[in-house]
Design a protein around this motif. Structure first.
Motif, PDB file in Angstrom:
ATOM      1  N   LEU A 180       0.788  -1.224   0.000  1.00  0.00           N
ATOM      2  CA  LEU A 180       0.000   0.000   0.000  1.00  0.00           C
ATOM      3  C   LEU A 180       0.829   1.286   0.000  1.00  0.00           C
ATOM      4  O   LEU A 180       0.374   2.298  -0.550  1.00  0.00           O
ATOM      5  CB  LEU A 180      -0.971  -0.024   1.179  1.00  0.00           C
ATOM      6  N   PRO A 181       2.047   1.332   0.599  1.00  0.00           N
ATOM      7  CA  PRO A 181       2.840   2.567   0.484  1.00  0.00           C
ATOM      8  C   PRO A 181       3.144   2.960  -0.961  1.00  0.00           C
ATOM      9  O   PRO A 181       3.153   4.141  -1.301  1.00  0.00           O
ATOM     10  CB  PRO A 181       4.118   2.238   1.268  1.00  0.00           C
ATOM     11  N   ALA A 182       3.401   1.962  -1.830  1.00  0.00           N
ATOM     12  CA  ALA A 182       3.648   2.278  -3.244  1.00  0.00           C
ATOM     13  C   ALA A 182       2.385   2.806  -3.901  1.00  0.00           C
ATOM     14  O   ALA A 182       2.436   3.713  -4.740  1.00  0.00           O
ATOM     15  CB  ALA A 182       4.145   1.035  -3.984  1.00  0.00           C
ATOM     16  N   LEU A 183       1.242   2.248  -3.535  1.00  0.00           N
ATOM     17  CA  LEU A 183      -0.027   2.731  -4.066  1.00  0.00           C
ATOM     18  C   LEU A 183      -0.266   4.177  -3.638  1.00  0.00           C
ATOM     19  O   LEU A 183      -0.699   5.014  -4.436  1.00  0.00           O
ATOM     20  CB  LEU A 183      -1.165   1.830  -3.583  1.00  0.00           C
ATOM     21  N   ALA A 184       0.036   4.482  -2.377  1.00  0.00           N
ATOM     22  CA  ALA A 184      -0.158   5.845  -1.883  1.00  0.00           C
ATOM     23  C   ALA A 184       0.777   6.830  -2.579  1.00  0.00           C
ATOM     24  O   ALA A 184       0.404   7.975  -2.854  1.00  0.00           O
ATOM     25  CB  ALA A 184       0.062   5.877  -0.374  1.00  0.00           C
ATOM     26  N   GLU A 185       1.993   6.386  -2.881  1.00  0.00           N
ATOM     27  CA  GLU A 185       2.975   7.285  -3.490  1.00  0.00           C
ATOM     28  C   GLU A 185       2.779   7.446  -4.991  1.00  0.00           C
ATOM     29  O   GLU A 185       2.900   8.563  -5.525  1.00  0.00           O
ATOM     30  CB  GLU A 185       4.389   6.761  -3.222  1.00  0.00           C
ATOM     31  N   HIS A 186       2.453   6.364  -5.677  1.00  0.00           N
ATOM     32  CA  HIS A 186       2.440   6.390  -7.135  1.00  0.00           C
ATOM     33  C   HIS A 186       1.049   6.301  -7.750  1.00  0.00           C
ATOM     34  O   HIS A 186       0.918   6.462  -8.972  1.00  0.00           O
ATOM     35  CB  HIS A 186       3.289   5.245  -7.681  1.00  0.00           C
ATOM     36  N   GLY A 187       0.023   6.028  -6.958  1.00  0.00           N
ATOM     37  CA  GLY A 187      -1.317   5.902  -7.509  1.00  0.00           C
ATOM     38  C   GLY A 187      -1.397   4.776  -8.519  1.00  0.00           C
ATOM     39  O   GLY A 187      -0.870   3.681  -8.297  1.00  0.00           O
ATOM     40  N   ALA A 188      -2.042   5.037  -9.651  1.00  0.00           N
ATOM     41  CA  ALA A 188      -2.237   4.005 -10.668  1.00  0.00           C
ATOM     42  C   ALA A 188      -0.919   3.495 -11.245  1.00  0.00           C
ATOM     43  O   ALA A 188      -0.872   2.407 -11.835  1.00  0.00           O
ATOM     44  CB  ALA A 188      -3.119   4.543 -11.792  1.00  0.00           C
ATOM     45  N   ARG A 189       0.167   4.249 -11.080  1.00  0.00           N
ATOM     46  CA  ARG A 189       1.475   3.836 -11.610  1.00  0.00           C
ATOM     47  C   ARG A 189       2.249   2.952 -10.635  1.00  0.00           C
ATOM     48  O   ARG A 189       3.426   2.674 -10.858  1.00  0.00           O
ATOM     49  CB  ARG A 189       2.298   5.064 -11.994  1.00  0.00           C
ATOM     50  N   HIS A 190       1.595   2.485  -9.597  1.00  0.00           N
ATOM     51  CA  HIS A 190       2.299   1.620  -8.642  1.00  0.00           C
ATOM     52  C   HIS A 190       2.641   0.268  -9.248  1.00  0.00           C
ATOM     53  O   HIS A 190       3.444  -0.484  -8.674  1.00  0.00           O
ATOM     54  CB  HIS A 190       1.462   1.447  -7.369  1.00  0.00           C
ATOM     55  N   THR A 191       2.080  -0.067 -10.409  1.00  0.00           N
ATOM     56  CA  THR A 191       2.376  -1.346 -11.062  1.00  0.00           C
ATOM     57  C   THR A 191       3.496  -1.235 -12.092  1.00  0.00           C
ATOM     58  O   THR A 191       3.804  -2.221 -12.766  1.00  0.00           O
ATOM     59  CB  THR A 191       1.115  -1.894 -11.761  1.00  0.00           C
ATOM     60  N   ARG A 192       4.102  -0.079 -12.231  1.00  0.00           N
ATOM     61  CA  ARG A 192       5.136   0.103 -13.242  1.00  0.00           C
ATOM     62  C   ARG A 192       6.496  -0.370 -12.720  1.00  0.00           C
ATOM     63  O   ARG A 192       6.736  -0.417 -11.498  1.00  0.00           O
ATOM     64  CB  ARG A 192       5.241   1.574 -13.673  1.00  0.00           C
ATOM     65  N   PRO A 193       7.428  -0.714 -13.629  1.00  0.00           N
ATOM     66  CA  PRO A 193       8.781  -1.089 -13.196  1.00  0.00           C
ATOM     67  C   PRO A 193       9.411   0.019 -12.357  1.00  0.00           C
ATOM     68  O   PRO A 193       9.301   1.196 -12.669  1.00  0.00           O
ATOM     69  CB  PRO A 193       9.530  -1.268 -14.529  1.00  0.00           C
ATOM     70  N   GLY A 194      10.053  -0.377 -11.288  1.00  0.00           N
ATOM     71  CA  GLY A 194      10.643   0.579 -10.358  1.00  0.00           C
ATOM     72  C   GLY A 194       9.696   0.997  -9.259  1.00  0.00           C
ATOM     73  O   GLY A 194      10.146   1.464  -8.204  1.00  0.00           O
ATOM     74  N   ASN A 195       8.392   0.833  -9.483  1.00  0.00           N
ATOM     75  CA  ASN A 195       7.391   1.178  -8.472  1.00  0.00           C
ATOM     76  C   ASN A 195       6.753  -0.049  -7.835  1.00  0.00           C
ATOM     77  O   ASN A 195       6.384  -0.018  -6.659  1.00  0.00           O
ATOM     78  CB  ASN A 195       6.276   2.032  -9.082  1.00  0.00           C
ATOM     79  N   LEU A 196       6.609  -1.121  -8.620  1.00  0.00           N
ATOM     80  CA  LEU A 196       5.875  -2.287  -8.139  1.00  0.00           C
ATOM     81  C   LEU A 196       6.689  -3.048  -7.096  1.00  0.00           C
ATOM     82  O   LEU A 196       7.821  -3.468  -7.350  1.00  0.00           O
ATOM     83  CB  LEU A 196       5.533  -3.224  -9.297  1.00  0.00           C
ATOM     84  N   VAL A 197       6.109  -3.215  -5.929  1.00  0.00           N
ATOM     85  CA  VAL A 197       6.687  -4.022  -4.858  1.00  0.00           C
ATOM     86  C   VAL A 197       5.787  -5.242  -4.689  1.00  0.00           C
ATOM     87  O   VAL A 197       4.572  -5.103  -4.503  1.00  0.00           O
ATOM     88  CB  VAL A 197       6.778  -3.233  -3.540  1.00  0.00           C
ATOM     89  N   SER A 198       6.349  -6.429  -4.785  1.00  0.00           N
ATOM     90  CA  SER A 198       5.569  -7.658  -4.719  1.00  0.00           C
ATOM     91  C   SER A 198       6.140  -8.560  -3.634  1.00  0.00           C
ATOM     92  O   SER A 198       7.043  -8.160  -2.887  1.00  0.00           O
ATOM     93  CB  SER A 198       5.565  -8.352  -6.087  1.00  0.00           C
ATOM     94  N   ASN A 199       5.649  -9.784  -3.540  1.00  0.00           N
ATOM     95  CA  ASN A 199       6.148 -10.686  -2.491  1.00  0.00           C
ATOM     96  C   ASN A 199       6.343 -12.107  -2.986  1.00  0.00           C
ATOM     97  O   ASN A 199       6.520 -13.021  -2.183  1.00  0.00           O
ATOM     98  CB  ASN A 199       5.184 -10.679  -1.295  1.00  0.00           C
ATOM     99  N   GLY A 200       6.293 -12.314  -4.314  1.00  0.00           N
ATOM    100  CA  GLY A 200       6.431 -13.654  -4.857  1.00  0.00           C
ATOM    101  C   GLY A 200       7.869 -14.015  -5.165  1.00  0.00           C
ATOM    102  O   GLY A 200       8.822 -13.320  -4.783  1.00  0.00           O
ATOM    103  N   ALA A 201       8.035 -15.109  -5.899  1.00  0.00           N
ATOM    104  CA  ALA A 201       9.373 -15.607  -6.219  1.00  0.00           C
ATOM    105  C   ALA A 201      10.108 -14.697  -7.193  1.00  0.00           C
ATOM    106  O   ALA A 201      11.334 -14.763  -7.301  1.00  0.00           O
ATOM    107  CB  ALA A 201       9.273 -17.016  -6.803  1.00  0.00           C
ATOM    108  N   TYR A 202       9.360 -13.833  -7.897  1.00  0.00           N
ATOM    109  CA  TYR A 202       9.976 -12.917  -8.863  1.00  0.00           C
ATOM    110  C   TYR A 202       9.523 -11.486  -8.589  1.00  0.00           C
ATOM    111  O   TYR A 202       8.527 -11.254  -7.904  1.00  0.00           O
ATOM    112  CB  TYR A 202       9.591 -13.320 -10.295  1.00  0.00           C
ATOM    113  N   ARG A 203      10.260 -10.550  -9.146  1.00  0.00           N
ATOM    114  CA  ARG A 203       9.883  -9.141  -9.083  1.00  0.00           C
ATOM    115  C   ARG A 203       9.936  -8.559 -10.492  1.00  0.00           C
ATOM    116  O   ARG A 203      10.606  -9.108 -11.379  1.00  0.00           O
ATOM    117  CB  ARG A 203      10.800  -8.361  -8.142  1.00  0.00           C
ATOM    118  N   LEU A 204       9.240  -7.450 -10.688  1.00  0.00           N
ATOM    119  CA  LEU A 204       9.123  -6.857 -12.016  1.00  0.00           C
ATOM    120  C   LEU A 204      10.412  -6.144 -12.403  1.00  0.00           C
ATOM    121  O   LEU A 204      10.902  -5.271 -11.678  1.00  0.00           O
ATOM    122  CB  LEU A 204       7.952  -5.867 -12.032  1.00  0.00           C
ATOM    123  N   ALA A 205      10.957  -6.513 -13.557  1.00  0.00           N
ATOM    124  CA  ALA A 205      12.169  -5.874 -14.066  1.00  0.00           C
ATOM    125  C   ALA A 205      11.863  -4.904 -15.198  1.00  0.00           C
ATOM    126  O   ALA A 205      12.464  -3.837 -15.293  1.00  0.00           O
ATOM    127  CB  ALA A 205      13.170  -6.932 -14.543  1.00  0.00           C
TER     128      ALA A 205
END
Length: 527
Positions: A180-205
């Motif tokens: 949620l901190p990324a959502l609060a900071e970036h809004g709809a762009r929280h899913t973009r590379p450099g913004n997306l924080v996840s918790n699975g085996a991979y992360r967005l490059a």
């Protein structure tokens, strides 16, 4: 500075090529169909984004390469005796991909966000067994009323309003935690590379729209994935995807273009993987606007005019089976109802179709003029052409085909303004008949036809409250029968999963939901 002579160039090029080849060998290349509409787990509406999200995120419960439930973010869980309370114990070492600790209060806050009306989560309704979930999503109660509590940093307690297989439901992307901190900071762009924080085996490059989404290992995940990187390619055109596989550019295809099955087996041998799949393909009618609003006879006429045997033998041709219902065979603890027309000859169906077409007020002098809309795809185009030809030859209907890029199509279908007949269907999120039927509930975000029947809704509610599995099964069959009697949709076929998988990919196992998380796969050196 070292000077490279002409004589040294071939050796340098060889070294570069070898390094490039080694890097490529460390990346799993996956075909993935259309451009994913989002990488926000709570807002994901389709298979293309769900495939990627299963690599990027992990829910409280996960699914392994064979489709079995395994511990995820929660290391263990247990229900109460009455099945109405579930307690999940989180891993104490859980981390986000940025290295920060992930605890129960964060998961709780994320779940509340998933059900908040502003999120408009399309599949939150699948979790409506959680106490007050439906009321929260409709804005009738605040998110804090959701029946989930975090009594301490590593425990989540769910209260249910009815019995449900909650662990399996929590494997859905809508139940994944969002940072949620990324959502609060970036809004709809929280899913973009450099913004997306996840918790699975991979992360967005990287994410190159209409090309690919690239993932890299999440260094903070508890178990390093065997494959360092994964690239999901946009492959809307199945024929182009096949050519890319043949050229060595893909390890796994998302699907296959229609071709004779014997020919594919001869060409690809063991690389061809076809297996049963819990999915149904149907055409939807816009029930809120003419010509289909209030005209069940016309809808039934169009359904009976389609020769499903021809479609599955000569148009799809990869093991699909003709469908007269929406719940496919093979769903656990359920035997789907089959309408009477399912046992008729095609000649009898077509004769009845012509009678109903005339009853609806159409004729050669006054033909039905209708649009059939589908998302851009070679198989969908072939199928739309075949259906349009059948309607024209049997009934004299005049059909205009409209194809749209996936994101545009999804929006058009959801709005129910200009659609008349549209490509629909459903791929199971979980092995449960209700997963196919719940999308036709009044007001459901995936009810693209606008079907609204209080009796149908009441049957679903009664099934949810049923005291036994046998009674639940009976009520769900009644609900499906009612849906089919209304001809709210036009079932065409039941899916098979169909992929090409290169020999160096290990761990790819067939399963009814066709889920293949990359962390359960490995790559061996290519022959």
């Amino acid at each position: 500075m070292r000077i490279v002579t002409r004589a040294a160039v071939p050796g340098v090029l060889l070294a570069v090529l070898l390094c490039s080849g080694a890097a490529l060998a460390q990346t799993l290349q996956r075909g993935n169909g259309p451009e994913p509409s989002t990488l926000d787990p709570h807002r994901c509406p389709e298979v293309a984004c769900a495939n990627i999200l299963r690599d990027l995120f992990e829910g409280l419960v996960a699914v392994d390469g064979a489709g079995r439930l395994v511990p995820g973010l929660a290391e263990r869980w247990q229900p109460s005796e009455d099945g109405r309370t579930w307690t999940f114990h989180l891993r104490p070492d859980a981390r986000w991909s940025n290295g920060e600790s992930l605890d129960a209060p964060q998961v709780l806050a994320s779940l509340r966000r998933a059900f908040a009306p502003a999120t408009a989560a399309p599949f939150a309704g699948h979790l409506d067994a959680i106490t007050h979930a439906g009321a929260v999503q409709r804005g009738l109660q605040p998110p804090e009323a959701l029946g989930v509590a975090a009594p301490d940093a590593h425990t989540l307690v769910f209260s249910l309003s009815r019995s449900a297989d909650l662990p399996r439901l929590l494997t859905l992307p809508v139940a994944y935690p969002v940072y949620l901190p990324a959502l609060a900071e970036h809004g709809a762009r929280h899913t973009r590379p450099g913004n997306l924080v996840s918790n699975g085996a991979y992360r967005l490059a990287d994410w190159l729209p209409q090309a690919h989404v690239t993932l890299e290992r999440n260094p903070h995940f508890r178990e390093p994935a065997p494959i360092p990187g994964v690239r999901f390619h946009v492959t809307e055109d199945a024929a182009s995807e096949l050519r890319r596989f043949e050229a060595g550019g893909l390890h796994i295809t998302e699907t296959l273009p229609p071709q004779p099955l014997a020919h594919l087996r001869e060409r690809f041998g063991d690389q061809l993987r076809i297996s049963p799949y819990l999915g149904s393909f149907w055409l939807g009618f816009n029930l809120e606007r003419p010509p289909f609003k209030g005209d069940a006879a016309l809808r039934e006429a169009l359904s009976l005019a389609v020769d499903r045997d021809i479609l599955t033998r000569h148009v799809t041709g990869l093991g699909e089976s003709p469908a007269f219902g929406v719940v496919p065979p093979g769903v656990a603890d359920y035997e789907p109802p089959v309408p009477a027309a399912g046992a008729w000859t095609q000649a009898r169906r077509e004769q009845r179709a012509r009678e109903l077409y005339a009853q609806a007020g159409y004729s050669d002098e006054k033909p039905l003029q209708v649009e059939l809309r589908y998302n851009t795809s070679t198989p969908h185009r072939r199928l739309a052409l075949a259906v349009a030809a059948m309607w024209r030859e049997t009934l004299g209907a005049r059909v205009t085909l409209r194809n749209e890029e996936w994101k545009v199509f999804v929006g058009t279908r959801r709005q129910r303004v200009i659609t008349q007949v549209f490509r629909g269907g459903w791929i199971a999120d979980i092995d449960d008949p209700r997963n196919f039927l719940g999308i036709f509930r009044s007001g459901d975000a995936s009810n693209w036809s606008g079907y609204a029947d209080p009796r149908f809704d009441a049957l679903l509610d009664a099934a949810d409250a049923a005291p036994t599995l046998a009674r639940r099964r009976q009520l769900l069959r009644e609900a499906e029968s009612r849906l089919l009697d209304a001809h709210a949709v036009l079932p065409l076929y039941f899916y098979t999963s169909k992929h090409l998988v290169r020999p160096e990919v290990k761990g790819f196992e067939a399963n009814p939901l066709d889920h293949h998380p990359s962390r359960f796969l490995s790559l061996e050196p290519a022959p």
